[in-house]
Design a protein around this motif. Structure first.
Motif, PDB file in Angstrom:
ATOM      1  N   LYS A 150       0.458   0.568 -16.232  1.00 55.52           N
ATOM      2  CA  LYS A 150      -0.978   0.763 -16.410  1.00 55.52           C
ATOM      3  C   LYS A 150      -1.769  -0.059 -15.401  1.00 55.52           C
ATOM      4  O   LYS A 150      -2.740   0.422 -14.804  1.00 55.52           O
ATOM      5  N   GLU A 151      -1.346  -1.301 -15.198  1.00 53.55           N
ATOM      6  CA  GLU A 151      -2.005  -2.154 -14.204  1.00 53.55           C
ATOM      7  C   GLU A 151      -1.823  -1.579 -12.800  1.00 53.55           C
ATOM      8  O   GLU A 151      -2.771  -1.524 -12.002  1.00 53.55           O
ATOM      9  N   ASN A 152      -0.602  -1.168 -12.498  1.00 54.70           N
ATOM     10  CA  ASN A 152      -0.326  -0.640 -11.165  1.00 54.70           C
ATOM     11  C   ASN A 152      -1.078   0.649 -10.890  1.00 54.70           C
ATOM     12  O   ASN A 152      -1.460   0.928  -9.743  1.00 54.70           O
ATOM     13  N   CYS A 153      -1.285   1.451 -11.920  1.00 52.35           N
ATOM     14  CA  CYS A 153      -2.022   2.703 -11.755  1.00 52.35           C
ATOM     15  C   CYS A 153      -3.435   2.438 -11.245  1.00 52.35           C
ATOM     16  O   CYS A 153      -3.971   3.187 -10.429  1.00 52.35           O
ATOM     17  N   VAL A 154      -4.023   1.350 -11.698  1.00 53.59           N
ATOM     18  CA  VAL A 154      -5.406   1.030 -11.339  1.00 53.59           C
ATOM     19  C   VAL A 154      -5.494   0.377  -9.958  1.00 53.59           C
ATOM     20  O   VAL A 154      -6.269   0.802  -9.092  1.00 53.59           O
ATOM     21  N   ASP A 155      -4.683  -0.676  -9.745  1.00 53.37           N
ATOM     22  CA  ASP A 155      -4.829  -1.438  -8.494  1.00 53.37           C
ATOM     23  C   ASP A 155      -3.478  -1.960  -7.990  1.00 53.37           C
ATOM     24  O   ASP A 155      -3.376  -3.093  -7.528  1.00 53.37           O
ATOM     25  N   GLY A 156      -2.469  -1.105  -8.057  1.00 50.03           N
ATOM     26  CA  GLY A 156      -1.138  -1.526  -7.630  1.00 50.03           C
ATOM     27  C   GLY A 156      -1.014  -1.817  -6.152  1.00 50.03           C
ATOM     28  O   GLY A 156      -0.003  -2.373  -5.701  1.00 50.03           O
ATOM     29  N   GLN A 189       0.821  -1.205   0.000  1.00 51.87           N
ATOM     30  CA  GLN A 189       0.000   0.000   0.000  1.00 51.87           C
ATOM     31  C   GLN A 189       0.862   1.266   0.000  1.00 51.87           C
ATOM     32  O   GLN A 189       0.612   2.205  -0.753  1.00 51.87           O
ATOM     33  N   SER A 190       1.879   1.293   0.852  1.00 53.18           N
ATOM     34  CA  SER A 190       2.733   2.480   0.934  1.00 53.18           C
ATOM     35  C   SER A 190       3.518   2.676  -0.365  1.00 53.18           C
ATOM     36  O   SER A 190       3.744   3.816  -0.798  1.00 53.18           O
ATOM     37  N   TYR A 191       3.916   1.576  -0.999  1.00 50.69           N
ATOM     38  CA  TYR A 191       4.627   1.665  -2.276  1.00 50.69           C
ATOM     39  C   TYR A 191       3.703   2.208  -3.363  1.00 50.69           C
ATOM     40  O   TYR A 191       4.119   3.012  -4.203  1.00 50.69           O
ATOM     41  N   TYR A 192       2.468   1.788  -3.313  1.00 54.58           N
ATOM     42  CA  TYR A 192       1.479   2.284  -4.280  1.00 54.58           C
ATOM     43  C   TYR A 192       1.241   3.783  -4.088  1.00 54.58           C
ATOM     44  O   TYR A 192       1.213   4.553  -5.055  1.00 54.58           O
ATOM     45  N   ASP A 193       1.082   4.202  -2.851  1.00 52.63           N
ATOM     46  CA  ASP A 193       0.836   5.619  -2.564  1.00 52.63           C
ATOM     47  C   ASP A 193       1.985   6.491  -3.064  1.00 52.63           C
ATOM     48  O   ASP A 193       1.768   7.609  -3.551  1.00 52.63           O
ATOM     49  N   ALA A 194       3.193   5.976  -2.960  1.00 55.43           N
ATOM     50  CA  ALA A 194       4.367   6.754  -3.350  1.00 55.43           C
ATOM     51  C   ALA A 194       4.569   6.799  -4.864  1.00 55.43           C
ATOM     52  O   ALA A 194       5.176   7.742  -5.384  1.00 55.43           O
ATOM     53  N   ASN A 195       4.049   5.798  -5.590  1.00 57.55           N
ATOM     54  CA  ASN A 195       4.350   5.686  -7.016  1.00 57.55           C
ATOM     55  C   ASN A 195       3.146   5.811  -7.941  1.00 57.55           C
ATOM     56  O   ASN A 195       3.306   5.768  -9.161  1.00 57.55           O
ATOM     57  N   LYS A 196       1.954   5.969  -7.375  1.00 59.96           N
ATOM     58  CA  LYS A 196       0.746   5.979  -8.193  1.00 59.96           C
ATOM     59  C   LYS A 196       0.803   7.026  -9.303  1.00 59.96           C
ATOM     60  O   LYS A 196       0.525   6.735 -10.474  1.00 59.96           O
ATOM     61  N   ASP A 197       1.171   8.248  -8.971  1.00 65.92           N
ATOM     62  CA  ASP A 197       1.175   9.329  -9.963  1.00 65.92           C
ATOM     63  C   ASP A 197       2.139   9.023 -11.107  1.00 65.92           C
ATOM     64  O   ASP A 197       1.817   9.252 -12.293  1.00 65.92           O
ATOM     65  N   ALA A 198       3.306   8.506 -10.776  1.00 62.50           N
ATOM     66  CA  ALA A 198       4.296   8.187 -11.812  1.00 62.50           C
ATOM     67  C   ALA A 198       3.796   7.052 -12.703  1.00 62.50           C
ATOM     68  O   ALA A 198       3.977   7.084 -13.934  1.00 62.50           O
TER      69      ALA A 198
END
Length: 747
Positions: free
Chosen positions: A503-509, A475-484
């Protein structure tokens, strides 16, 4: 004429006079109060400060304590050199302010006159180096490399060199005893900062920092700095308002620092370093079929740990460097060479700072997790050549299947698909793509119970934690990288794999997918460990389940050889396995040596397994954009030996020979499997502390041994001299960002 009555005018004048009187009296009262405060209330304090303005301190550096190996051999000591120094106070008292003296001195030393003059000028914001940044009343060193002839010329012609001294001064020396380097373990020194001096100004003894002090910045020099440093001596000089010395205000003699006895064995350290270097050189001769070039083998590390105490017997990291390069300062060219990308950052201790995926060596943790989750150890599990999960095919190494096998056999042959199946089944039990609130997460929980994802607490600075990529980290990794990720996804094309993943990570990483867990179960994906963490785990498997805190320091000894304090082993906890599971894994890791993936490097070439039982787990981790990482984790009844090399090939293929040779050196085993205890370096870890002579020097016994690589030799250790002196150095560590491991693990 004015219409104001005379009485009114008089009243106004009177009021003004009263106000003026009050103002004058207030000012006098304020001034009197201030004088009372300065002369009576704080008079003694200011008097002391005024007196201090006429006292100048000349510092006598303390003799820094030595760092010794487990038998008393000097790993870090001090050596005496002829140092020529100049008294700036004496120069300023001369008519030409010392210009003629410095010119004559430069001629004797064979140095340019300007260089000598620059060295004795004081540093400030506008003065470039070289210059002197210490006390102007402190003798300023001009050279630390004076010859005996030069020193005699200066001292015999004192009338030509007023204020110049040539005397023996001790400098730090990293001895390389028995050929052991251990540079990343030992550390280095550098001058104290102005901030450190200011913070310790009100302290006394060893806690007080002076501008001339050297302080440990890395390795053991840093961790045990308070013990090693000693107490600096101070000679207080009375000076007049012109700075001329008019007398002495007292002297506080310097006190030598204590010595540090470590658990390092210099002979084993040498054997470990040699075998790591040889393994890397051998790997570079091997062709990599996947990248179509030879393996790079660009870095590596080895840890040898006493399984019953957690003490470190040897620790090597490559690439390495000569620690003496820091003594007396380092050139910009040398510093650049050590901190550049081209050199691959040799200042980093990869045993505690090198993070990588552990590959199949992680499977002992997954086996313990499966047992905790309730999967029977006695059952058989399918080991097909591949397993399709979430529409993706996960293969065994070389797509080899082994039918229905036990967990023990899965460890022996390093079957990935057995662990894929277990991890996937547990992921489904925890709710799959929609996890339960009470998800057990046995595979993550167990790893943390083994001590992974946290520092081991070793007595070395800058240790890293590694990483267990559980749901919270996801979750913390997703929060840090979602925008990129979302930005990258905008340019995604069908043939752009990285963009498709983004693209996959942007949706539900943030979601823990099945693929994440099955990759994790074999030590791949986002999992990161250090060699020291793995050595600690395998030491616990060897000793019955106890997790010891790794230590290198063994005891603090006074300069005359008396015990100040012993650094006892420390138990941090137990691994989460019952006795039955522990015995099961112990038998399986023995099978790796006897009939599994490491057999061809051990029992297959004559290792005396019946006399000296070894256990192992091989690992070959795939890393995105790089060649495979070799990992080999082993243990005996006495030691855990872990080796890893980046971009070097398979676990057994790249590291097997080197690890076997280390055990051969430890136990005195030749290439035919014959045991000769007389040639063994350390058949049992050394428990007792070394003995010392009355003058503080260690008593070293004669020994003969084989290092397993260069053959046998006999030696008589020289008796080291007493410690004398300090030495400067400046160093900063470069940081390495670990690559992400992806794909399947190989045994």
């Amino acid at each position: 004429m004015s219409n104001i009555p005379e009485t009114g005018r008089t009243q106004r004048v009177t009021i003004r006079l009263v106000v003026l009187q009050i103002l004058v009296l207030s000012l006098l009262a304020t001034l009197g109060g201030r004088l009372w405060y300065l002369q009576i209330r704080t008079g003694s304090q200011y008097a002391a400060q005024a007196q201090g303005n006429h006292i100048r301190e000349v510092v006598e550096p303390a003799v820094r304590g030595e760092i010794l190996d487990a038998s008393g051999r000097v790993l870090v000591g001090n050596q005496t050199k002829l140092v020529v120094s100049v008294s700036r106070t004496s120069l300023l008292q001369q008519k030409d302010r010392g210009k003629a003296v410095l010119s004559r001195l430069a001629e004797v030393l064979g140095l340019p006159a300007k260089e000598v003059q620059d060295k004795v000028r004081l540093c400030d914001a506008k003065t470039p180096k070289p210059c002197w940044n210490g006390s102007p009343y402190q003798p300023i060193p001009v050279t630390q490399q004076a010859t005996t002839q030069q020193a005699l010329q200066i001292m015999e012609r004192r009338e030509d060199f007023p204020g110049v001294t040539a005397q023996s001064t001790a400098l730090r020396r990293y001895t390389g005893v028995e050929g052991a380097n251990a540079s990343q373990v030992l550390g280095y020194l550098s001058p104290v900062t102005d901030e450190e001096v200011t913070k310790s100004a009100d302290k006394t003894g060893r806690e007080r920092r002076l501008p001339s002090d050297q302080i440990g910045r890395a390795g053991l020099e840093a961790v045990y700095d308070d013990d090693l440093r000693g107490t600096t001596g101070i000679d207080k000089l009375e000076v007049d308002n012109l700075g001329k010395v008019i007398g002495s205000a007292g002297t506080v003699p310097a006190q030598s620092g204590n010595n540090l006895v470590t658990s390092i064995d210099a002979r084993v350290q040498k054997a470990v370093e040699d075998n790591l270097a040889q393994a890397m050189a051998d790997a570079r001769k091997v062709y990599d079929d996947e990248t179509h070039k030879n393996f790079e083998a660009d870095s590596g590390a080895v840890v040898v740990m006493d399984v019953k105490t957690g003490r470190i017997i040897a620790m090597a990291s490559a690439p390495t460097f000569d620690p003496n390069i820091w003594v007396g300062g380092i050139s910009a060219k040398d510093y650049q060479a050590l901190t550049s990308k081209e050199s691959n950052y040799p200042l980093i201790n990869r045993a505690i700072q090198g993070q990588s995926a552990p590959g199949s060596t992680f499977k002992v943790v997954s086996a313990a997790a499966a047992a905790q989750a309730g999967y029977p150890l006695s059952s058989n599990y399918p080991c097909p050549s591949s397993l399709t999960i979430g529409g993706r095919e996960f293969k065994n190494f070389e797509s080899q299947g082994h039918g229905s096998i036990t967990l023990a056999r899965a460890l022996e042959v390093s079957c990935d698909t057995v662990f894929y199946g277990l991890a996937y089944d547990q992921w489904m039990k925890d709710g799959g793509i929609k996890p339960k609130k009470d998800a057990k997460d046995w595979f993550f929980v167990t790893a943390k119970q083994f001590g992974l994802g946290a520092k081991t607490g070793i007595d070395l600075p800058s240790e890293v934690t590694g990483r267990i990529p559980d749901r919270q980290w996801k979750q913390s990794y997703y929060d840090a990288n979602k925008d990129a990720w979302c930005e990258q996804a905008k340019t995604a094309k069908p043939d752009d794999y990285a963009a498709q993943i983004a693209k996959e990570n942007c949706v539900d990483g943030y979601i823990m997918r099945a693929g994440d867990l099955v990759n994790y179960s074999i030590g791949q994906g986002d999992t990161l460990v250090t060699p020291l963490q793995m050595a600690r785990i395998y030491a616990a498997l060897a000793n019955g389940g106890t997790l010891y805190r790794p230590t290198i320091g063994k005891a603090i000894m006074s300069p005359d050889g008396k015990l100040v304090r012993e650094i006892a082993p420390h138990v941090d906890g137990k691994i989460p396995t019952d006795e039955k599971t522990l015995e099961y894994i112990d038998d399986a890791t023995k099978g790796v040596i006897e009939r599994g993936t490491a057999a061809w490097k051990f029992t297959g070439v004559g290792w005396p397994q019946k006399q000296i039982e070894l256990h192992a787990k091989t690992g070959t981790a795939e890393v995105a954009g790089k060649q495979t990482t070799s990992y080999l984790t082993t243990y005996s009844r006495d030691y855990a030996v872990v080796m890893t090399m980046s971009q070097a090939g398979t676990g057994s293929g790249a590291s097997g020979d080197a690890v076997r040779r280390i055990y051969q050196a430890l136990y005195g085993v030749d290439d035919k499997g014959t045991i000769d205890n007389g040639k063994a370096l350390l058949p049992k870890p050394q428990a007792e502390l070394p003995k010392f002579n009355p003058d503080g020097t260690a008593i070293i016994k004669q020994a003969s041994f084989t290092d397993g690589l260069t053959g046998s030799r006999t030696f008589l250790d020289p008796v080291p001299g007493p410690a004398t002196g300090t030495g400067p150095a400046v160093l900063s560590l470069a940081a390495l960002e670990p690559a992400r491991a992806t794909g399947r693990s190989r045994g």
